[in-house]
Scaffold this active site. Structure first.
Site, mmCIF file in Angstrom:
data_model
loop_
_atom_site.group_PDB
_atom_site.id
_atom_site.type_symbol
_atom_site.label_atom_id
_atom_site.label_comp_id
_atom_site.label_asym_id
_atom_site.label_seq_id
_atom_site.Cartn_x
_atom_site.Cartn_y
_atom_site.Cartn_z
ATOM 1 N N LYS A 13 0.835 -1.206 0.000
ATOM 2 C CA LYS A 13 0.000 0.000 0.000
ATOM 3 C C LYS A 13 0.878 1.268 0.000
ATOM 4 O O LYS A 13 0.660 2.178 -0.792
ATOM 5 C CB LYS A 13 -0.921 0.021 1.236
ATOM 6 C CG LYS A 13 -1.814 -1.211 1.359
ATOM 7 C CD LYS A 13 -2.733 -1.137 2.560
ATOM 8 C CE LYS A 13 -2.033 -1.180 3.901
ATOM 9 N NZ LYS A 13 -1.346 -2.472 4.188
ATOM 10 N N ARG A 88 -9.880 0.591 8.624
ATOM 11 C CA ARG A 88 -9.464 -0.766 8.956
ATOM 12 C C ARG A 88 -10.536 -1.515 9.718
ATOM 13 O O ARG A 88 -10.322 -2.666 10.092
ATOM 14 C CB ARG A 88 -8.225 -0.694 9.853
ATOM 15 C CG ARG A 88 -6.924 -0.878 9.119
ATOM 16 C CD ARG A 88 -5.837 -0.590 10.134
ATOM 17 N NE ARG A 88 -4.684 -1.404 9.942
ATOM 18 C CZ ARG A 88 -3.567 -0.969 9.366
ATOM 19 N NH1 ARG A 88 -3.481 0.241 8.881
ATOM 20 N NH2 ARG A 88 -2.538 -1.766 9.280
ATOM 21 N N ARG A 127 11.877 -5.799 4.875
ATOM 22 C CA ARG A 127 11.660 -4.357 4.664
ATOM 23 C C ARG A 127 12.578 -3.492 5.524
ATOM 24 O O ARG A 127 12.817 -3.763 6.684
ATOM 25 C CB ARG A 127 10.210 -4.018 5.009
ATOM 26 C CG ARG A 127 9.948 -2.532 5.039
ATOM 27 C CD ARG A 127 8.499 -2.196 5.071
ATOM 28 N NE ARG A 127 7.801 -2.799 6.196
ATOM 29 C CZ ARG A 127 6.480 -2.728 6.349
ATOM 30 N NH1 ARG A 127 5.749 -2.117 5.441
ATOM 31 N NH2 ARG A 127 5.912 -3.275 7.387
ATOM 32 N N ARG A 161 11.205 -1.446 11.177
ATOM 33 C CA ARG A 161 10.091 -1.173 12.092
ATOM 34 C C ARG A 161 10.027 -2.176 13.237
ATOM 35 O O ARG A 161 10.235 -3.366 13.026
ATOM 36 C CB ARG A 161 8.768 -1.203 11.317
ATOM 37 C CG ARG A 161 8.452 0.116 10.684
ATOM 38 C CD ARG A 161 7.312 0.100 9.725
ATOM 39 N NE ARG A 161 6.109 -0.578 10.161
ATOM 40 C CZ ARG A 161 4.989 -0.613 9.441
ATOM 41 N NH1 ARG A 161 4.947 0.001 8.277
ATOM 42 N NH2 ARG A 161 3.927 -1.250 9.875
ATOM 43 N N ARG A 172 -0.561 -9.081 13.284
ATOM 44 C CA ARG A 172 -1.104 -8.066 12.358
ATOM 45 C C ARG A 172 -1.925 -8.727 11.255
ATOM 46 O O ARG A 172 -2.969 -8.213 10.848
ATOM 47 C CB ARG A 172 0.042 -7.239 11.760
ATOM 48 C CG ARG A 172 0.634 -6.264 12.777
ATOM 49 C CD ARG A 172 1.999 -5.735 12.352
ATOM 50 N NE ARG A 172 1.972 -5.015 11.105
ATOM 51 C CZ ARG A 172 3.060 -4.774 10.375
ATOM 52 N NH1 ARG A 172 4.252 -5.210 10.769
ATOM 53 N NH2 ARG A 172 2.960 -4.094 9.257
HETATM 54 P P1 AP5 Z 1 4.833 -1.655 1.816
HETATM 55 O O1 AP5 Z 1 4.524 -0.796 0.639
HETATM 56 O O2 AP5 Z 1 5.582 -1.056 2.949
HETATM 57 O O3 AP5 Z 1 3.523 -2.400 2.336
HETATM 58 P P2 AP5 Z 1 2.273 -1.845 3.150
HETATM 59 O O4 AP5 Z 1 1.064 -2.501 2.596
HETATM 60 O O5 AP5 Z 1 2.302 -0.352 3.184
HETATM 61 O O6 AP5 Z 1 2.593 -2.488 4.555
HETATM 62 P P3 AP5 Z 1 2.523 -1.932 6.044
HETATM 63 O O7 AP5 Z 1 3.251 -2.951 6.876
HETATM 64 O O8 AP5 Z 1 3.007 -0.516 6.146
HETATM 65 O O9 AP5 Z 1 1.014 -1.975 6.302
HETATM 66 P P4 AP5 Z 1 0.284 -2.059 7.620
HETATM 67 O O10 AP5 Z 1 -1.071 -1.822 7.128
HETATM 68 O O11 AP5 Z 1 0.466 -3.271 8.447
HETATM 69 O O12 AP5 Z 1 1.006 -0.950 8.524
HETATM 70 P P5 AP5 Z 1 0.584 0.514 8.958
HETATM 71 O O13 AP5 Z 1 1.798 1.326 8.984
HETATM 72 O O14 AP5 Z 1 -0.596 0.983 8.185
HETATM 73 O O15 AP5 Z 1 5.640 -2.923 1.258
HETATM 74 C C1 AP5 Z 1 6.200 -3.900 2.135
HETATM 75 C C2 AP5 Z 1 7.564 -4.387 1.605
HETATM 76 O O16 AP5 Z 1 7.335 -5.120 0.406
HETATM 77 C C3 AP5 Z 1 8.526 -3.234 1.227
HETATM 78 O O17 AP5 Z 1 9.834 -3.634 1.537
HETATM 79 C C4 AP5 Z 1 8.341 -3.091 -0.293
HETATM 80 O O18 AP5 Z 1 9.527 -2.607 -0.926
HETATM 81 C C5 AP5 Z 1 8.009 -4.519 -0.713
HETATM 82 N N1 AP5 Z 1 7.061 -4.585 -1.823
HETATM 83 C C6 AP5 Z 1 5.997 -3.762 -2.043
HETATM 84 N N2 AP5 Z 1 5.325 -4.151 -3.150
HETATM 85 C C7 AP5 Z 1 5.980 -5.244 -3.632
HETATM 86 C C8 AP5 Z 1 5.771 -6.093 -4.765
HETATM 87 N N3 AP5 Z 1 4.756 -5.898 -5.627
HETATM 88 N N4 AP5 Z 1 6.624 -7.124 -4.950
HETATM 89 C C9 AP5 Z 1 7.660 -7.341 -4.080
HETATM 90 N N5 AP5 Z 1 7.928 -6.551 -3.012
HETATM 91 C C10 AP5 Z 1 7.084 -5.519 -2.778
HETATM 92 O O19 AP5 Z 1 0.049 0.259 10.463
HETATM 93 C C11 AP5 Z 1 0.936 -0.052 11.519
HETATM 94 C C12 AP5 Z 1 0.140 -0.136 12.829
HETATM 95 O O20 AP5 Z 1 -0.449 1.148 13.113
HETATM 96 C C13 AP5 Z 1 -1.062 -1.109 12.815
HETATM 97 O O21 AP5 Z 1 -0.669 -2.439 13.103
HETATM 98 C C14 AP5 Z 1 -1.941 -0.493 13.913
HETATM 99 O O22 AP5 Z 1 -1.471 -0.805 15.203
HETATM 100 C C15 AP5 Z 1 -1.749 1.015 13.684
HETATM 101 N N6 AP5 Z 1 -2.750 1.555 12.744
HETATM 102 C C16 AP5 Z 1 -2.491 2.112 11.520
HETATM 103 N N7 AP5 Z 1 -3.645 2.498 10.909
HETATM 104 C C17 AP5 Z 1 -4.644 2.171 11.776
HETATM 105 C C18 AP5 Z 1 -6.067 2.283 11.692
HETATM 106 N N8 AP5 Z 1 -6.679 2.796 10.601
HETATM 107 N N9 AP5 Z 1 -6.789 1.825 12.753
HETATM 108 C C19 AP5 Z 1 -6.200 1.320 13.855
HETATM 109 N N10 AP5 Z 1 -4.856 1.164 13.985
HETATM 110 C C20 AP5 Z 1 -4.079 1.595 12.937
#
Ligand code: AP5
Length: 222
Positions: A13, A88, A127, A161, A172
């Protein structure tokens, strides 16, 4: 154009949101990045959410909805956005609808990014990101062009992270299955949901999303 990128942890994402920002001049609104910024600044909110995030659970809906509402309020008039990591839960999805209705805005597309769980674990384990500008990399799939130097800003320091540890990643993923995947039918029923194959290489995923956004009914510059 206002979008949601919806998918499990590691689906790509954040990676695709950055590309969409550049290509269409949209603004990425990542709730994960907002929460990590609060933590890095040591704010009361950052301290409050630290343990929750590190355990792979979700921060409460009230906190998140306030955070995102404040950011949408500050967007320049006419500027479109990409929601990355929000909504979410069903209450967050409904709160978003109410917020957009109050502001006279509409949601154009929800893009579901589908990726196998084994691939997600591999992606998250590999990552790392630039400590200065946050540009995201992967040990195998996306290394900086020059070893040890960030492509985007030239910095030399990288970080991993705290919630990318294998046991937290499992939590997660199960949080995603239980609370987030069930909102997909909500968007399907509204006719805005489109799905891309997130297993494809990064450029091909970007091309799939562009095709969706440039097809009739979606207006990237609108
Ligand atoms: P990346 O682009 O970083 O993936 P992502 O989907 O953004 O993954 P996240 O881990 O950031 O998502 P998340 O939803 O768990 O975390 P968030 O920060 O929102 O890609 C991942 C890796 O793969 C990278 O190394 C990239 O280079 C590689 N890659 C990408 N595309 C690829 C492809 N096509 N092929 C191969 N490699 C690829 O949330 C963190 C925490 O915050 C949550 O757990 C929660 O506690 C809290 N939180 C955040 N939002 C909320 C909410 N709305 N409600 C409640 N709690 C929340």
């Amino acid at each position: 154009m206002n979008l949601i990128l919806l998918g499990p942890p590691g689906a790509g994402k954040g990676t695709q949101a950055k590309r969409l920002e550049e290509r269409y001049g949209l603004v990425q609104l990542s709730t994960g990045d907002m929460l990590r910024a609060e933590r890095a600044s040591g704010t009361p909110l950052g301290k409050k959410v630290q343990a929750i995030m590190d355990s792979g659970q979700l921060v409460s809906d009230d906190i998140i909805v306030d955070l995102i509402a404040a950011r949408i309020d500050r967007l320049p008039k006419g500027k479109g956005f990409i929601l990355d990591g929000f909504p979410r839960t069903q209450p967050q999805a409904e709160a978003l609808d109410a917020m957009l209705a109050r502001k006279g805005l509409k949601l154009d597309r929800v893009i579901e990014m589908k990726v196998d769980e084994m691939a997600l674990i591999d992606r998250i384990a590999g990552r790392f990101s630039c400590a200065k500008c946050g540009a995201s990399y992967h040990d195998r799939h996306r290394r900086p062009h020059q070893e040890g130097v960030c492509d985007a800003c030239g910095a030399h320091e990288f970080v991993r992270r705290a919630d990318d540890r294998p046991e937290t990643v499992k939590a997660r993923l199960s949080t995603y299955r239980e609370l987030t995947a069930p909102i997909l039918p909500y968007y399907r029923a509204k006719g805005v949901l489109r799905t891309v194959d997130g297993m494809a290489p990064i450029d091909q995923v970007a091309a799939q999303i562009e095709t969706i956004l440039e097809s009739p009914g979606a207006a990237p510059n609108g």
